[in-house]
Design an enzyme around this catalytic site. Sequence first.
Site, PDB file in Angstrom:
ATOM      1  N   LYS A  82      -7.035  13.569  -6.876  1.00 48.96           N
ATOM      2  CA  LYS A  82      -6.513  12.218  -6.692  1.00 48.96           C
ATOM      3  C   LYS A  82      -7.676  11.262  -6.420  1.00 48.96           C
ATOM      4  O   LYS A  82      -8.721  11.692  -5.919  1.00 48.96           O
ATOM      5  CB  LYS A  82      -5.546  12.178  -5.512  1.00 48.96           C
ATOM      6  CG  LYS A  82      -4.773  10.865  -5.398  1.00 48.96           C
ATOM      7  CD  LYS A  82      -3.872  10.842  -4.176  1.00 48.96           C
ATOM      8  CE  LYS A  82      -3.108   9.521  -4.118  1.00 48.96           C
ATOM      9  NZ  LYS A  82      -2.409   9.373  -2.838  1.00 48.96           N
ATOM     10  N   HIS A 142       0.812  -1.204   0.000  1.00 48.09           N
ATOM     11  CA  HIS A 142       0.000   0.000   0.000  1.00 48.09           C
ATOM     12  C   HIS A 142       0.855   1.269   0.000  1.00 48.09           C
ATOM     13  O   HIS A 142       0.557   2.236  -0.684  1.00 48.09           O
ATOM     14  CB  HIS A 142      -0.909  -0.025   1.243  1.00 48.09           C
ATOM     15  CG  HIS A 142      -2.005   0.971   1.214  1.00 48.09           C
ATOM     16  ND1 HIS A 142      -3.198   0.752   0.559  1.00 48.09           N
ATOM     17  CD2 HIS A 142      -2.098   2.204   1.754  1.00 48.09           C
ATOM     18  CE1 HIS A 142      -3.977   1.807   0.698  1.00 48.09           C
ATOM     19  NE2 HIS A 142      -3.338   2.703   1.422  1.00 48.09           N
ATOM     20  N   ARG A 152      -8.568  15.012   2.513  1.00 52.33           N
ATOM     21  CA  ARG A 152      -7.373  15.536   3.186  1.00 52.33           C
ATOM     22  C   ARG A 152      -6.190  15.615   2.231  1.00 52.33           C
ATOM     23  O   ARG A 152      -5.419  16.565   2.257  1.00 52.33           O
ATOM     24  CB  ARG A 152      -7.006  14.672   4.395  1.00 52.33           C
ATOM     25  CG  ARG A 152      -7.794  15.007   5.646  1.00 52.33           C
ATOM     26  CD  ARG A 152      -7.141  14.426   6.898  1.00 52.33           C
ATOM     27  NE  ARG A 152      -6.884  13.004   6.782  1.00 52.33           N
ATOM     28  CZ  ARG A 152      -7.810  12.065   6.883  1.00 52.33           C
ATOM     29  NH1 ARG A 152      -9.057  12.393   7.113  1.00 52.33           N
ATOM     30  NH2 ARG A 152      -7.492  10.784   6.757  1.00 52.33           N
ATOM     31  N   HIS A 170     -10.583   2.415  -0.754  1.00 51.86           N
ATOM     32  CA  HIS A 170     -10.793   1.973   0.617  1.00 51.86           C
ATOM     33  C   HIS A 170     -11.583   0.667   0.576  1.00 51.86           C
ATOM     34  O   HIS A 170     -12.612   0.520   1.227  1.00 51.86           O
ATOM     35  CB  HIS A 170     -11.516   3.059   1.439  1.00 51.86           C
ATOM     36  CG  HIS A 170     -10.756   3.439   2.660  1.00 51.86           C
ATOM     37  ND1 HIS A 170     -11.336   3.904   3.797  1.00 51.86           N
ATOM     38  CD2 HIS A 170      -9.424   3.394   2.923  1.00 51.86           C
ATOM     39  CE1 HIS A 170     -10.395   4.143   4.703  1.00 51.86           C
ATOM     40  NE2 HIS A 170      -9.235   3.842   4.195  1.00 51.86           N
ATOM     41  N   GLU A 222      -4.352   4.627  12.582  1.00 53.54           N
ATOM     42  CA  GLU A 222      -4.874   5.359  11.432  1.00 53.54           C
ATOM     43  C   GLU A 222      -6.107   6.162  11.820  1.00 53.54           C
ATOM     44  O   GLU A 222      -7.054   6.299  11.056  1.00 53.54           O
ATOM     45  CB  GLU A 222      -5.148   4.406  10.259  1.00 53.54           C
ATOM     46  CG  GLU A 222      -3.859   3.854   9.684  1.00 53.54           C
ATOM     47  CD  GLU A 222      -4.022   3.087   8.382  1.00 53.54           C
ATOM     48  OE1 GLU A 222      -5.154   3.001   7.858  1.00 53.54           O
ATOM     49  OE2 GLU A 222      -3.010   2.566   7.892  1.00 53.54           O
TER      50      GLU A 222
END
Lengths: 234, 748
Positions: B97, B55, B122, B101, B318
Amino acid sequence: MSLSGLRVAVIVFPGSNCDRDMMVAIEQLAGRRPSLVWHKETTLDPVDLAIIPGGFSYGDYLRCGALAARAPIMESVLDHAARGGAVMGICNGFQILLETGLLPGVLVENAGLKYVCRNTSVEVVEGTASPFTEGLSPGQRMIIPVAHNEGNYFASDDDLQRLEDNGQVAFRYTESDIIGPANPNGAARNIAGILSANGRVLGMMPHPERAMSPALGSVDGATMLNATLQALAA
Amino acid sequence: MTQTSGKPMNDAEMDFEMAASMGLSRAEWDLILDRLQRAPNLCELGIFSAMWSEHCSYKSSKRWLKTLPVDGPQVIEGPGENAGAVDIGDGLAAIFKIESHNHPSFIEPYQGAATGVGGILRDVFTMGARPVALLNALRFGAPDHEKTRHLLGGVVSGIGGYGNCIGIPTIGGEVNFDPSYNGNILVNAMAIGLANSDRIFRSAATGPGNPVIYVGAKTGRDGIHGATMASAEFSDETESKRPTVQVGDPFTGKLLMEACLELMASDSVLAIQDMGAAGLTSSSVEMASKGGLGMEMDLDLVPAREEAMSAYELMLSESQERMLMVLKPEATDIARQIFDKWDLDFMPIGKVTETGRLVLLKDGGVACDIPLDPLVDDAPEYDRPQADVPSRPILQSDSITSGAGIAPILRQMLASADLGSRRWVYEQYDSQVMADTIAGPGGDAGLIRIHGTNRGLAASTDCTPRYVEADPHTGGAQAVAEAWRNLSAIGARGLAITNNLNFGNPEKPDIMAQVAQSVLGMGDAARALDTPVVSGNVSLYNETDGNAILPCPVVGMVGTIDDIDKAVGNGLPHAGLSLVVIGQGQTCDDGWLGVSLYARMLADGPDAAPPPVDLDAEHRHGLFVQSLIADGHVVAAHDISDGGLAVALAEMCIAGRTGASITSPASGNLHGWAFGEDQGRYILAVKDGDAVMAAAAAQGLPASLIGTSIDSGELQFGGSDVISVEEMEHLVETTIPALMSGTGHTEG
């Protein structure tokens, strides 16, 4: 008074997200930018119209509008209303006005149990006496979008009848060729917006600030807001 | 704080067994031992495993991503920053972008999808851009699979829950179904923001001694090691991983966005990075590494939501809605006031150093002291073996078509979940907040007004996984081509793309071939259409119990239109318009029905090649349509994609509630003509069909005048081959609501 002489304030809570849209809409019509008033302020300079915009004040984490109704600035807004000042609450602003007690009833979760964002056809109800409706014609239909999860207006039958009898129902959802039920949220008696007993406070779920030009799909929000500003300037 | 070096004092030494449990291979473990010259402790090992996860490190895909075109005069910032940035004129940049998920959304659909939206927002406002639009690309299992209803409902609700609250309109997206996603759905979220092109913020730390500031929400134990979870295959037990799914707080996200944008308007921020995957680890490592510097942080100062969090937990959490910044030292007080105003935590937790090391203090001792270079620059990069992709035969149309009319087939296709209206989905998204939405979901592309101007920003997300599976190279190119076509169909010119590569396990050669070949195809298309790749995300290991998903390299394209009043929709507004197909003459070719919806529905999809993609034609047809729209010749336009010409016509009729009379070709294969999915085609509704035909001929482009819009409320293909617009509307509008209310018919 010319429209640019009108003093308009838009109250901003943390989580408000239609504050800028409303500011832009009023500026488009009045030629003067309204002031943005932060929720932590404790005084509201004299204004001709206080607007509580849409959004998710304080995240709507308790009950929609419940925290915002108790924010520092709201005491001044209540004073303004008590003096007969005009107050308009859109969407979350409507929810907040209900929580302050300036308007009767509650807004509960949509009958479809889902957030809904789409155009609705809204009819101006007959028999009101208010700066928010005096420039509009009874029966006039306006295409104005809604976007909410808790817009299902509810009050007891007695209260609903009292609202009707007193001319406090300002706007109702009405049939049109828009796909989906005319009433997007199950609101009692198709109520989209109501007035205070003196006609000086309006709460409504549809967002007039999103229907300001042909490119946005409708000019009817501009029609409605312009009528309000004209009435307040007269 | 003091400079420290050497071996951390606390924590036991880790061994390979522990490393393996965090997803590291033996070779990777040996590399860590070599670089550190000792065994790491738990915190250090956690940092290595997160940074070297697929990732974060792109270790299997990097080699292929490097082949993508990333440059062009329009590119301000290519891949590598939080998001890509493109010059859109007037001193403005579009910053955008897309990010996946997938795994969290399968485990906990509402929170997984919500935090996907929060994370991508974000990434965009970290660059100094105010987000102005959201899109998504979603894939679910078979409509009648037991979990589909629950997952679709939860994901849609989660996307809306975050986007609606933070107040960014969702203007487009796609939702599709296939049984291969039964155990592994795809949730890709895209965000677009606007910034002044000379006010873009980047993540490279500068100035040793400058303060490192933590802002936003507090750190809790949620999402610990999420990046590693996103880099492993699923099994039946994965749903027990629920605690590793992050929880979103869009209200705090909104406050953080406003506070950051307010701070960025002052001259205070030197570097800023959001805490996304791998949280404080990746943000601190990337900031220090990009600046060629080091960083020292005191973890006891990190605002924590829970008691007694260890260094490992603090670094790998996270928790959402957090940012790391390097500020000018003299700006700290101004910055603190802004975050106080928004009631957000603001905590100096460390400083930039010159050591090239990441040093973490905890409980009075050193919890971590590792060199940064190996974490980033020495991250493993693999050239994984690829299987040969067998070339599939061209499908002969006559081998699967029947002599039936068009209307009966159309009726069946419109009733399928593939073509059902997505209204049930997109009406749960606020598509109009910010009051600049010109075209929301449901059209060919989303379009917003660039605030305060009459120019528009258009965007679309696209991928056709069945094409990618049949021919990865063609499928990769087709995803770009379709996005380009969707923008062209409203009158916008594509400028650049972001991509989200969703595949199975790259350690399997056939999957690796899908990754590599589709990236090569995507690159060819991006070059041909002059839409370089400026950002992206890779999601591998999308498998459950060894079964891979249909490959899904999603493309998100952003473009502009100079006058929003010229943009067109796809609904036929009234009768009397000529209908012209651009990109096709009177007949069709064999191959157009290969892996088409028609072939799947009627012939159970024989193995065949997908329709070919002619990139040069795609480019010329798109430019032609854009210019016709700009010159005001076009009343409505629609690209031809899933279901071919007949479905595109049906959609135009339904959207405008107007009928059409179509002249079917006298010879050739009727179903191939009606349902073939040849690329590079558009249907235009124009006032002067002859003029448009002449303009096409002048440029040497194939075109054909196929009919007119009519008042009768029917789509007519000649004789009794007719279907009413009302019936078609009913068919497309009932499928998804019926599915979601549990009364839907079953459609594989």
